[in-house]
Design an enzyme around this catalytic site. Sequence first.
Site, short mmCIF file in Angstrom:
data_model
loop_
_atom_site.label_atom_id
_atom_site.label_comp_id
_atom_site.label_asym_id
_atom_site.label_seq_id
_atom_site.Cartn_x
_atom_site.Cartn_y
_atom_site.Cartn_z
N LYS A 173 14.78 -2.84 13.23
CA LYS A 173 15.44 -1.76 12.51
C LYS A 173 14.55 -0.31 12.54
CE LYS A 173 16.32 -0.29 8.21
NZ LYS A 173 16.28 1.00 8.28
N GLU A 248 1.68 -1.05 7.24
CA GLU A 248 1.27 0.27 7.66
C GLU A 248 1.77 1.46 6.87
OE1 GLU A 248 -1.37 0.70 9.62
OE2 GLU A 248 -1.16 -1.25 10.45
N CYS A 282 1.58 10.41 9.32
CA CYS A 282 0.57 9.64 8.18
C CYS A 282 -0.62 10.08 8.30
CB CYS A 282 1.00 8.04 8.34
SG CYS A 282 0.61 7.50 9.96
N GLU A 383 0.93 11.71 -2.01
CA GLU A 383 1.38 11.87 -0.54
C GLU A 383 2.64 12.89 -0.30
OE1 GLU A 383 3.08 8.85 1.93
OE2 GLU A 383 1.78 9.47 3.63
P1 NAD Z 1 10.19 4.29 4.00
O1 NAD Z 1 9.43 3.35 3.25
O2 NAD Z 1 11.34 5.05 3.05
O3 NAD Z 1 11.10 3.72 5.14
C1 NAD Z 1 10.56 3.03 6.16
C2 NAD Z 1 11.41 1.96 6.91
O4 NAD Z 1 11.67 0.95 5.65
C3 NAD Z 1 12.69 2.58 7.15
O5 NAD Z 1 13.30 1.88 8.45
C4 NAD Z 1 13.82 2.19 6.00
O6 NAD Z 1 15.20 1.91 6.28
C5 NAD Z 1 13.11 0.80 5.66
N1 NAD Z 1 13.04 0.21 4.43
C6 NAD Z 1 13.41 1.01 3.08
N2 NAD Z 1 13.65 0.12 2.11
C7 NAD Z 1 13.40 -1.19 2.69
C8 NAD Z 1 13.47 -2.40 1.90
N3 NAD Z 1 13.90 -2.48 0.55
N4 NAD Z 1 13.26 -3.59 2.81
C9 NAD Z 1 13.17 -3.37 4.10
N5 NAD Z 1 13.14 -2.11 4.56
C10 NAD Z 1 13.36 -1.01 4.02
O7 NAD Z 1 9.42 5.40 4.74
P2 NAD Z 1 9.84 6.75 5.50
O8 NAD Z 1 10.27 7.60 4.56
O9 NAD Z 1 11.08 6.30 6.52
O10 NAD Z 1 8.37 7.11 6.08
C11 NAD Z 1 7.57 7.93 5.70
C12 NAD Z 1 6.27 6.94 5.17
O11 NAD Z 1 5.55 6.33 6.27
C13 NAD Z 1 5.29 7.75 4.66
O12 NAD Z 1 4.69 7.31 3.62
C14 NAD Z 1 4.12 7.67 5.69
O13 NAD Z 1 2.78 7.75 5.41
C15 NAD Z 1 4.26 6.30 6.48
N6 NAD Z 1 3.83 6.14 7.75
C16 NAD Z 1 2.77 5.37 7.68
C17 NAD Z 1 2.23 5.15 9.11
C18 NAD Z 1 1.16 4.23 9.24
O14 NAD Z 1 0.59 3.83 10.31
N7 NAD Z 1 0.17 3.84 8.24
C19 NAD Z 1 2.66 5.71 10.20
C20 NAD Z 1 3.97 6.48 10.01
C21 NAD Z 1 4.51 6.74 8.58
#
Ligand code: NAD
Length: 483
Positions: A173, A248, A282, A383
């Site tokens: 997804k 991650e 990130c 963040e």
């Molecule tokens: P998010 O956690 O809101 O969503 C990430 C993904 O998870 C999306 O596809 C979302 O639909 C899904 N999701 C949300 N709730 C869920 C649940 N209950 N069960 C399963 N899936 C669910 O994050 P975002 O706003 O899309 O991305 C930004 C964040 O990602 C920032 O905190 C950033 O630091 C982090 N990030 C980390 C890395 C890394 O490698 N450590 C890389 C890129 C981004």
Amino acid sequence: MNIQNYINGEFVNPIKNNWLDNYNPSIGEVYGQIPNSTKEDVENAYLAAAKAFSSWSNTTLEERSNILSKIAHLILEKLDVLAAAESKDNGKPISLAKQVDIPRAASNFQFFANAITQFSSESHESIGLNAVNFTLRQPIGVVGCISPWNLPLYLFTWKIAPAIAAGNCVVAKPSEITPMTAYLLGEICNEAGLPEGVLNIVHGLGSTTGQAIVAHPNIKAISFTGGTKTGAHIAKVAAPMFKKLSLELGGKNPNIIFADCNYDKMLETTVRSSFANQGQICLCGSRILVEEKIYEKFKKDFIKKVSELKVGNPSDNSTNIGAIVSAEHLEKVKSYIDIAEQEGGRILFGGNKVIIKNCENGYYLQPTIIEVTNNRCRLNQEEIFGPVVTLMSFKTDKEALTLANDTKYGLSATLWTNNLNRTMQFSKQLQTGIIWVNTWMLRDLRTPFGGQKDSGVGREGGFEALRFFTEPKNICIQYESPS
Ligand code: NAD
């Protein structure tokens, strides 16, 4: 443009026929609809993956490797189309999508096409016991891959490529905020001859579609990239089912600058590490810590360089800073700027929304520099994930190290110095998964990638990813001595 789920090699509507709006952040308008999938869609994706597994897990490494290579080539062949789609969906400058996002998505497939042919397991001879132990590394079965919006195709493929290379079938997804290139990947997989059901892509909200993947009893491993709060929730749901998890998560990365560094290279790189992709990476260095001796000079030079960045329409080749990904995220980032003063900060540059001609309803924000004096302020602890950095000075190595580690996050750190002893001391003591010395974002895909503390659990990249996506099984054979 409307997009569909990709299940069993076919493009299908969501069973309940519910749809979500997809926005173009550069103009703030809806430009298509995406499936608002439910657990029934996830179940269909799971069934297709489960059906494909026995055949896919028995394909030769050469066959798998060839298909992954083909996908990589097709991504490069369609680079312009994919880059334009990514830029429109996410708001990132087209130049960045062309130079970084899409080439890296191709590299992810090419890298794991090669890596799987070199992946080997251990064997141990138990001398004196007439026994040999060896380790079988078998694919897990059906696995779930869930990715965020900031580097859409780049991070989506970073999970899918090792998962299928290792012989698994996938229910994936992408973020509902940036689903477009994941949709286009389905077509590419068909064209490359990936057998039906090996990869299934289900679109929808995290709280429903994502949740259904994580909660599915037969999806045995979850590779997730996203926010720390979401990661904690996923861990809670997955733990009672003993799923394998790779998380991650977020970061609040220090960029530590000493007076003895190569100043010009540091300055140029720091502009990038602060504001690339509108600061929505990130790994961006959002806390800039500068040795007191050069603090005032750095401040002046940095403000000047940042003031030269062009905020503009992402599809314009000369744009340095495009649109923030969504109206909601723009408001979140802006809310941190709004509390800057009350948190003891001083805005040195930026801080305002920007109106771009012909894109008046787009989500634009100036690159913003805020000077702070206390690392415990919210601007330095939470963040923000946007084009906002803080500046702070330090006097000694010890102080710099304490400040750098004084956060719940531990993803990456950047260190600017030409002192070898300091490099080693910091490398050993910084509590992060990645440390760049005199560079930033230089990636070698063989290295372990991931964070410590609240930045995650587990490592991706190289053989670490192939280890994650396989189940090691110890086989012990005892043989008889010659009589
Ligand atoms: P998010 O956690 O809101 O969503 C990430 C993904 O998870 C999306 O596809 C979302 O639909 C899904 N999701 C949300 N709730 C869920 C649940 N209950 N069960 C399963 N899936 C669910 O994050 P975002 O706003 O899309 O991305 C930004 C964040 O990602 C920032 O905190 C950033 O630091 C982090 N990030 C980390 C890395 C890394 O490698 N450590 C890389 C890129 C981004």
